[in-house]
Write an enzyme that holds these catalytic residues in place. Structure first.
Site, PDB file in Angstrom:
ATOM      1  N   ASP A 156       6.477   2.141   6.332  1.00  0.00           N
ATOM      2  CA  ASP A 156       5.264   1.450   6.279  1.00  0.00           C
ATOM      3  C   ASP A 156       4.303   2.317   5.309  1.00  0.00           C
ATOM      4  O   ASP A 156       3.546   3.263   5.603  1.00  0.00           O
ATOM      5  CB  ASP A 156       4.537   1.478   7.571  1.00  0.00           C
TER       6      ASP A 156
ATOM      7  N   ASP B 287       4.098  -6.131   3.572  1.00  0.00           N
ATOM      8  CA  ASP B 287       3.817  -4.893   4.547  1.00  0.00           C
ATOM      9  C   ASP B 287       4.660  -5.008   5.492  1.00  0.00           C
ATOM     10  O   ASP B 287       5.599  -6.101   5.769  1.00  0.00           O
ATOM     11  CB  ASP B 287       2.235  -4.919   5.007  1.00  0.00           C
TER      12      ASP B 287
ATOM     13  N   HIS C 253       4.435   3.491  12.722  1.00  0.00           N
ATOM     14  CA  HIS C 253       3.672   4.604  12.862  1.00  0.00           C
ATOM     15  C   HIS C 253       4.358   5.795  13.533  1.00  0.00           C
ATOM     16  O   HIS C 253       3.388   6.649  14.102  1.00  0.00           O
ATOM     17  CB  HIS C 253       2.326   4.106  13.658  1.00  0.00           C
TER      18      HIS C 253
ATOM     19  N   HIS D 278       0.501  -1.385   0.009  1.00  0.00           N
ATOM     20  CA  HIS D 278      -0.110   0.047   0.014  1.00  0.00           C
ATOM     21  C   HIS D 278       1.020   1.366  -0.009  1.00  0.00           C
ATOM     22  O   HIS D 278       1.915   1.627   0.512  1.00  0.00           O
ATOM     23  CB  HIS D 278      -1.004   0.108   1.160  1.00  0.00           C
TER      24      HIS D 278
ATOM     25  N   GLU E 180      -5.280   1.148   2.770  1.00  0.00           N
ATOM     26  CA  GLU E 180      -4.951   0.099   3.681  1.00  0.00           C
ATOM     27  C   GLU E 180      -4.913   0.489   5.245  1.00  0.00           C
ATOM     28  O   GLU E 180      -5.410   0.111   6.015  1.00  0.00           O
ATOM     29  CB  GLU E 180      -3.360  -0.603   3.471  1.00  0.00           C
TER      30      GLU E 180
END
Length: 349
Positions: A187, A242, A322, A70, A221
């Site tokens: 990510d 991923d 994240h 993604h 995603e």
């Protein structure tokens, strides 16, 4: 054995992370990927959600594979224009406000204008706010300071900034002499770069794949449904590429390819997992098996949407997911090697 040129992945990855693409505003980065594949004469089409599907015909067109990564990222959206001329934001994707404190950002208006800013606590100055370090990092206390002479809601609106405008975060990408790459949005742009380089190798080396293979560059995603559609009825195996999640109790590291055995959605297909492990061991590819407790992928989204497929998940190990992410070129390389062998292997029977 010739593998995808790892050194070519790094400039490609730097380009990808430098294009703002929070979920919901991904046209620019999808266009970049589309152009890259067009120059390789690889057939692509966009789905209605705005994702991109590349297809490479194989010897067997009655059974298909699909690989996905993604290109959408975490981000934010203008929630409110404050009387002070600062912006309140609403988060896009699953992360915490503390992970973006002090970050440079970009506000993109609906007419395409872009303004820079910084995400800060309202109570930032320790010379003014005695409790600056104790206040909760939340929507009420954090705001965007715009790099324009604005002191009121009216002045901000005069710039064209409105509720609903997208806010993206500066990636601060850097490749170190020791082989680390650190950036926001690894990510999942690290995986996208790996798949793009893999497709380039397929074309330049004229590899003949055993099965028709689709590469879905999904764009939703981070909000849960990027790869749950446009899966052909002939698709037997669906492999999400991923990030591997690192932390206490995890086996994933920054140097190997992570093979996920289970995430928040439940176990991944056992036979496909064993097949990936065999490929890794037969080809001296360094890998780790792992469980990601608070994680879902495009493959799990596809299963939830009712597709009758064999699903799996692998990817490079990413530290501090994240937030301020980092991986190493050896993890990128091991992931690329496993994918190289996987796309040329037989389907699970």
């Amino acid at each position: 054995m010739v593998y995808p040129n790892i050194e070519e992945i790094f400039p490609l990855l730097k380009n990808l992370v430098s294009i703002p693409s929070p979920s919901g505003n991904t046209n620019e980065v999808i266009t970049y990927v589309e152009k890259f594949l067009s120059e390789l004469q690889i057939t692509t089409r966009r789905n209605r959600k705005g994702g991109l599907i590349a297809t490479i015909e194989g010897k067997d067109s009655s059974q298909h594979r699909m690989l996905t990564a993604h290109v959408d990222t975490l981000g934010a959206m203008v929630k409110e224009i404050k009387p002070s001329g600062r912006l309140k934001i609403d988060l896009i994707g699953g992360f915490k406000y503390n992970s973006i404190e002090g970050e440079y950002c970009q506000i993109e208006t609906s007419n395409g204008k872009k303004y820079s800013g910084t995400i800060l606590m309202h109570q930032t100055s320790v010379h003014v706010y005695k409790d600056a370090g104790k206040k909760e990092r939340n929507q009420d206390n954090m705001e965007v300071r715009i790099d324009e002479k604005v002191h009121s809601e009216q002045e901000v609106r005069a710039l064209g900034i409105e509720v609903g405008d997208f806010v993206s975060f500066d990636p601060r990408v850097e490749v170190t002499p020791s082989g680390y790459i650190k950036s926001r949005h690894l990510d999942d742009k690290a995986s996208v770069a790996i798949l793009l380089q893999l497709m380039k190798q397929i074309k330049t080396e004229n590899l003949h794949l055993p099965y028709t293979t689709h590469f879905l560059i999904s764009n939703n995603e981070e909000i849960g449904y990027g790869g749950n559609s446009n899966i052909t009825p002939e698709t037997v195996e669906y492999l999400a590429v991923d990030m591997g999640a690192m932390g206490d109790g995890q086996s994933t590291d920054e140097y190997t390819v992570s093979i996920c055995v289970k995430d928040a959605s439940g176990p991944y297909h056992y036979e496909l997992r064993k097949h990936l492990v065999r490929l890794a061991e037969e080809n001296n590819i360094q890998y780790k098996l792992d469980i990601y407790p608070y994680y879902g992928s495009d493959a799990s989204a596809a299963i939830r949407s009712g597709h009758d497929i064999i699903h799996g998940l692998i990817g490079p190990g990413i530290d501090s997911s994240h937030a301020f992410e980092r991986t190493h070129k050896s993890s990128i390389e091991n992931t690329a090697k496993l994918l190289y062998h996987y796309i040329q292997s037989n389907l699970i029977q």
